[in-house]
Design an enzyme around this catalytic site. Structure first.
Site, PDB file in Angstrom:
ATOM      1  N   GLU A 186     -58.047  67.222 174.923  1.00 32.34           N
ATOM      2  CA  GLU A 186     -59.042  66.784 175.924  1.00 32.34           C
ATOM      3  C   GLU A 186     -60.295  66.221 175.256  1.00 32.34           C
ATOM      4  O   GLU A 186     -61.419  66.437 175.721  1.00 32.34           O
ATOM      5  CB  GLU A 186     -59.348  67.940 176.895  1.00 32.34           C
ATOM      6  CG  GLU A 186     -58.106  68.333 177.679  1.00 32.34           C
ATOM      7  CD  GLU A 186     -58.256  69.571 178.560  1.00 32.34           C
ATOM      8  OE1 GLU A 186     -59.379  70.028 178.786  1.00 32.34           O
ATOM      9  OE2 GLU A 186     -57.207  70.082 179.012  1.00 32.34           O
ATOM     10  N   GLU A 300     -50.685  69.326 180.038  1.00 34.32           N
ATOM     11  CA  GLU A 300     -51.327  70.340 180.897  1.00 34.32           C
ATOM     12  C   GLU A 300     -51.530  69.751 182.273  1.00 34.32           C
ATOM     13  O   GLU A 300     -52.056  68.644 182.411  1.00 34.32           O
ATOM     14  CB  GLU A 300     -52.731  70.717 180.381  1.00 34.32           C
ATOM     15  CG  GLU A 300     -52.777  71.714 179.278  1.00 34.32           C
ATOM     16  CD  GLU A 300     -54.217  72.154 178.959  1.00 34.32           C
ATOM     17  OE1 GLU A 300     -55.017  72.373 179.872  1.00 34.32           O
ATOM     18  OE2 GLU A 300     -54.507  72.273 177.754  1.00 34.32           O
TER      19      GLU A 300
END
Ligand code: BMA
Length: 371
Positions: A186, A300
């Site tokens: 991320e 995810e």
């Protein structure tokens, strides 16, 4: 002639070794139009149980097994805290979510021996401030841990602790099991100390390469599949290409993309937004994977608390179907009192989303581990 055959055999062995063991499994699924299902911490705890708290080494429980009838094919585990060695701020031998690292090691090996794939994420502490992975109070951390920086020595020690743990995940024959390793995730967001706005693209890429070289060349972890996971919130796809360390250091490109809903929004528009975001990002990532020759995944995702009962077949599948993703992983089901009724991403026994999850598991496109 004999000599030629011997040379050919050696060449074949070397060529065979070049293919990392897990990549074949992932590529095969994607080629068949299927995707493996993964769940974070699946064998470690669920809605009403916790292997660490109960000192359970059986590791046969799973909310996914209890609801879908099969274990997830991919088991996600996190290494946050391992970098600090004996000084883990989460408790002796304990990761950031309370998992005992020895039991977690057993879970990884058990899952692998059942035929599954293990993926390791890492939420390391902030080596400069002493805070956690979300401590973004200092915007020079990456610079300071790279070679020449004030905290390079400490960070290298952290990598050493991390590498020792990964190397200790051994099967019955004493071989370190292959895993998908997914560090520095991320990074196109700004909430981790290695994120956008906290280091330059050059520094991010240097951090990745430094990590890669240390773990592969110094620690000998040659079987890891290296997964990079940009997040979906950035609409600037150039950021993904800019913060990308190079084809030599990456095997898989995955997307981290969650569904969020504000109280005012209705499900129809919220579902449509998530499906739209996911498809837009996956289309771009698919292109990127094709250009770079990499494996695609949704590393995810999830809708916290599964507030929409038919989420699996009516929202998740329309969001991902048609893309050659190798696996899709939903986040964890905590057992923490006070949080367990909110923070879960897969159903648990008695949860209203059970039936739809079973339908998802029975779909010909999804791959679970048969018992
Ligand atoms: C987040 C939450 C946190 C957790 C972290 C790392 O999304 O689940 O509670 O500590 O992931 O697993």
């Amino acid at each position: 002639m004999k000599q030629l055959a011997a040379i050919a055999a050696i060449v074949a062995i070397v060529a065979g070794c070049a293919q990392k063991p897990i990549t074949e499994q992932l590529e095969k699924a994607a080629q068949q139009g299927k995707y493996l299902y993964g769940h974070q911490d699946d064998l470690m705890y669920g809605h009403t149980w916790n292997a660490t708290k109960e000192n359970d080494h059986e590791l046969s429980r799973s909310d996914v097994l209890s609801t879908a009838g099969a274990y997830p094919a991919v088991l996600g585990l996190d290494l946050g805290g391992i970098e600090c060695g004996e000084d883990s701020p989460y408790g002796v031998n304990t990761n950031l979510d309370g998992n005992n690292f020895d039991i977690q090691r057993e879970a990884a090996v058990k899952h692998y021996e059942r035929g599954g794939i293990v993926t390791l994420s890492w939420h390391p502490r902030n080596p400069v401030t002493g805070g956690d992975a979300w401590d973004v109070s200092c915007d020079t951390v990456v610079e300071q841990i790279l070679p020449g920086g004030s905290h390079n020595e400490l960070f290298t020690l952290w990598l050493d602790n991390l590498g020792d743990y990964i190397a200790s995940l051994k099967d019955k024959s004493g071989r370190t099991i292959p895993v998908i390793f997914r560090p520095w995730h991320e990074h196109t967001g700004g909430w981790f100390w290695w994120g956008t706005g906290l280091c330059t693209p050059e520094q991010y890429n240097a951090l990745w390469v430094y990590t890669y070289k240390y773990l592969v060349e110094e620690k000998g972890l040659v079987d890891m599949v290296w997964a990079i996971s940009p997040n979906s919130t950035s609409s600037e796809f150039e950021a993904w290409e800019e913060r990308y360390p190079g084809d030599e250091y990456v095997d898989l490109i995955g997307l981290d993309c969650y569904q969020f809903k504000s109280p005012e929004e209705d499900f129809e528009s919220c579902n449509a937004r998530y499906i739209g975001d996911m498809r837009r990002c996956l289309a771009a990532l698919q292109r990127m994977c094709e250009e770079h020759g990499k494996i695609l995944a949704v590393t995810e995702t999830g809708f916290e608390g599964l507030p929409y009962a038919n989420w699996w077949t009516e929202v998740l599948q329309p969001a991902i179907d048609g893309f050659p993703i190798s696996y899709v992983l939903t986040w964890r089901n905590t057992d923490e009192p006070g949080r367990r009724d909110v923070h879960y991403y897969a159903p648990w026994p008695g949860n209203e989303g059970e039936g739809n999850f079973r339908a998802f598991a029975e779909d010909a496109k999804t791959v679970f581990l048969k018992k």
